[in-house]
Scaffold this active site. Structure first.
Site, mmCIF file in Angstrom:
data_model
loop_
_atom_site.group_PDB
_atom_site.id
_atom_site.type_symbol
_atom_site.label_atom_id
_atom_site.label_comp_id
_atom_site.label_asym_id
_atom_site.label_seq_id
_atom_site.Cartn_x
_atom_site.Cartn_y
_atom_site.Cartn_z
ATOM 1 N N SER A 132 0.863 -1.181 0.000
ATOM 2 C CA SER A 132 0.000 0.000 0.000
ATOM 3 C C SER A 132 0.898 1.229 0.000
ATOM 4 O O SER A 132 2.060 1.153 0.443
ATOM 5 C CB SER A 132 -0.870 -0.005 1.262
ATOM 6 O OG SER A 132 -1.466 1.259 1.459
ATOM 7 N N TYR A 145 -1.404 -0.794 10.563
ATOM 8 C CA TYR A 145 -1.430 -0.992 9.104
ATOM 9 C C TYR A 145 -0.113 -0.497 8.510
ATOM 10 O O TYR A 145 0.507 -1.170 7.686
ATOM 11 C CB TYR A 145 -2.629 -0.243 8.514
ATOM 12 C CG TYR A 145 -2.915 -0.541 7.050
ATOM 13 C CD1 TYR A 145 -3.310 -1.803 6.639
ATOM 14 C CD2 TYR A 145 -2.796 0.457 6.073
ATOM 15 C CE1 TYR A 145 -3.582 -2.077 5.303
ATOM 16 C CE2 TYR A 145 -3.067 0.196 4.736
ATOM 17 C CZ TYR A 145 -3.465 -1.072 4.354
ATOM 18 O OH TYR A 145 -3.735 -1.337 3.036
HETATM 19 N N1 LIG Z 1 -8.837 -0.903 -0.949
HETATM 20 C C1 LIG Z 1 -7.880 0.009 -0.856
HETATM 21 O O1 LIG Z 1 -8.149 1.234 -0.905
HETATM 22 C C2 LIG Z 1 -6.457 -0.414 -0.739
HETATM 23 C C3 LIG Z 1 -5.456 0.578 -0.770
HETATM 24 C C4 LIG Z 1 -4.137 0.198 -0.653
HETATM 25 C C5 LIG Z 1 -3.799 -1.123 -0.501
HETATM 26 N N2 LIG Z 1 -4.780 -2.070 -0.450
HETATM 27 C C6 LIG Z 1 -4.344 -3.470 -0.287
HETATM 28 O O2 LIG Z 1 -4.942 -4.260 -1.305
HETATM 29 C C7 LIG Z 1 -5.149 -5.585 -0.816
HETATM 30 C C8 LIG Z 1 -6.600 -6.004 -1.052
HETATM 31 O O3 LIG Z 1 -7.436 -5.088 -0.368
HETATM 32 P P1 LIG Z 1 -9.009 -4.979 -0.622
HETATM 33 O O4 LIG Z 1 -9.352 -3.549 -0.632
HETATM 34 O O5 LIG Z 1 -9.409 -5.842 -1.743
HETATM 35 O O6 LIG Z 1 -9.540 -5.587 0.759
HETATM 36 P P2 LIG Z 1 -10.911 -6.324 1.114
HETATM 37 O O7 LIG Z 1 -11.950 -6.040 0.087
HETATM 38 O O8 LIG Z 1 -11.185 -5.989 2.531
HETATM 39 O O9 LIG Z 1 -10.520 -7.849 0.990
HETATM 40 C C9 LIG Z 1 -9.603 -8.419 1.889
HETATM 41 C C10 LIG Z 1 -9.348 -9.840 1.473
HETATM 42 O O10 LIG Z 1 -8.452 -10.423 2.430
HETATM 43 C C11 LIG Z 1 -8.994 -11.650 2.876
HETATM 44 N N3 LIG Z 1 -8.679 -11.897 4.277
HETATM 45 C C12 LIG Z 1 -8.815 -11.070 5.334
HETATM 46 N N4 LIG Z 1 -8.496 -11.701 6.467
HETATM 47 C C13 LIG Z 1 -8.129 -12.957 6.114
HETATM 48 C C14 LIG Z 1 -7.704 -14.097 6.839
HETATM 49 N N5 LIG Z 1 -7.594 -14.092 8.184
HETATM 50 N N6 LIG Z 1 -7.428 -15.226 6.158
HETATM 51 C C15 LIG Z 1 -7.559 -15.274 4.809
HETATM 52 N N7 LIG Z 1 -7.950 -14.231 4.064
HETATM 53 C C16 LIG Z 1 -8.233 -13.082 4.721
HETATM 54 C C17 LIG Z 1 -10.511 -11.509 2.705
HETATM 55 O O11 LIG Z 1 -11.082 -12.783 2.469
HETATM 56 P P3 LIG Z 1 -12.147 -13.506 3.472
HETATM 57 O O12 LIG Z 1 -12.969 -12.430 4.088
HETATM 58 O O13 LIG Z 1 -12.887 -14.447 2.576
HETATM 59 O O14 LIG Z 1 -11.277 -14.202 4.432
HETATM 60 C C18 LIG Z 1 -10.612 -10.678 1.429
HETATM 61 O O15 LIG Z 1 -10.573 -11.517 0.303
HETATM 62 C C19 LIG Z 1 -4.743 -5.546 0.653
HETATM 63 O O16 LIG Z 1 -3.428 -6.005 0.771
HETATM 64 C C20 LIG Z 1 -4.820 -4.078 1.015
HETATM 65 O O17 LIG Z 1 -3.988 -3.749 2.093
HETATM 66 C C21 LIG Z 1 -6.089 -1.750 -0.556
#
Ligand SMILES: NC(=O)c1ccc[n+]([C@@H]2O[C@H](COP(=O)([O-])OP(=O)(O)OC[C@H]3O[C@@H](n4cnc5c(N)ncnc54)[C@H](OP(=O)(O)O)[C@@H]3O)[C@@H](O)[C@H]2O)c1
Length: 263
Positions: A132, A145
């Site tokens: 991120s 984070y």
């Molecule tokens: N969205 C943003 O604005 C943003 C910005 C910068 C970076 N990121 C990064 O992008 C990546 C994806 O983010 P996102 O926005 O798609 O997040 P999200 O929609 O909240 O999805 C998170 C994912 O992680 C999985 N997860 C969470 N806890 C888990 C656990 N204990 N075991 C296995 N899987 C787990 C969830 O699957 P289950 O619930 O099925 O377990 C889900 O598929 C992350 O690394 C995040 O830090 C996101």
């Protein structure tokens, strides 16, 4: 390396960015294994895209080992799963702190360790760690984070050097605020200071670019955020003073409150 025909393990496949990655990687010709905790959501991805599913909780150490054993033929690991881990450290229990470290940092490191070994033996592979912009710039109420994403950045950049010459590449993909889906969009909050957002599709494009071109670091964020985070990375004291003057408390509180249940 070429994604077409490669075995790809994608963590966090049920999330906002993960869903975009499932479609994009399938379109690139990947043979996909998708993982997450929610079986029904995984099954939907599998049905729609013909992916293999493995249910695993990345906070459970034996699940991480089982997952790697079931994907020992992976040519590409996309370690995308993470928890938002937002809020002040003093509001965290020890258990919540451990979960954030386990899911965001330990699991990607352990999966990299376990899957890189067979990749090196085959002389071919790629590891993408989804970090991120929070891995470059610290902000208020994101100490955990920030810790995991700063840690992931150091890990990715150093591992890349360790594996140089083995045929296994390592890339770090760092999104800024993502709209439409994912952990930030789900909060319904505006970005602090109206910073522009990117789409999940742009992040998926960044991942594909990273694998194809063996890119070291791909920042998927608008120019202003890339510049601000570069300055904040170099001059954290200056960044702290600028942030203290900015009126961002409202949006930060909204984000933290909306993500509290995911600790
Ligand atoms: N969205 C943003 O604005 C943003 C910005 C910068 C970076 N990121 C990064 O992008 C990546 C994806 O983010 P996102 O926005 O798609 O997040 P999200 O929609 O909240 O999805 C998170 C994912 O992680 C999985 N997860 C969470 N806890 C888990 C656990 N204990 N075991 C296995 N899987 C787990 C969830 O699957 P289950 O619930 O099925 O377990 C889900 O598929 C992350 O690394 C995040 O830090 C996101």
């Amino acid at each position: 390396m070429d994604i077409s025909g490669s075995n790809v393990l994608l963590t966090g496949a049920t999330g906002g960015i993960g869903s975009a990655l499932v479609g994009r990687l399938t379109a690139e010709g990947a043979r996909l294994t998708v993982t997450g905790r929610r079986e029904e959501a995984l099954k939907a991805a599998a049905d729609a895209w013909g992916a293999r599913t493995v249910v695993a909780d990345l906070a459970v150490r034996s699940d991480v080992v089982r997952l790697s054993e079931s994907c020992s033929d992976a040519d590409v690991l996309v370690a995308n799963a993470a928890l938002p881990a937002s809020g002040d450290l003093l509001d965290y229990t020890e258990e919540q702190l451990d979960r954030a470290l386990d899911v965001n940092l330990r699991a990607p490191m352990q999966l990299s360790r376990l899957l890189a070994a067979p990749m090196v033996a085959r002389g071919r592979g790629h590891i993408v760690l989804v970090g991120s912009i929070s891995g470059k710039a610290a902000t208020k109420s994101t100490s955990l984070y920030n810790a995991t994403k700063f840690g992931l950045r150091g890990f990715a950049l150093a591992l890349r050097q360790e594996l140089r010459g083995t045929g296994v590449g390592v890339s770090l993909v760092q999104p800024g605020f993502v709209r439409d889906a994912g952990m930030f969009a789900a909060t319904g909050a505006d970005t602090p200071n109206g910073i522009r957002t990117v789409t999940p599709g742009q992040v998926a494009d960044g991942v594909v670019r990273a694998v194809r071109g063996d890119r070291c670091e791909v920042n998927v964020a608008p120019l202003e955020l890339r510049l601000l985070s570069a300055i904040a990375g170099q001059f954290p004291g200056f960044a702290e003073r600028v942030q203290a003057r900015a009126d961002v408390d409202g949006s930060v509180r909204q984000i933290v409150d909306a993500q509290r249940s995911q600790r």
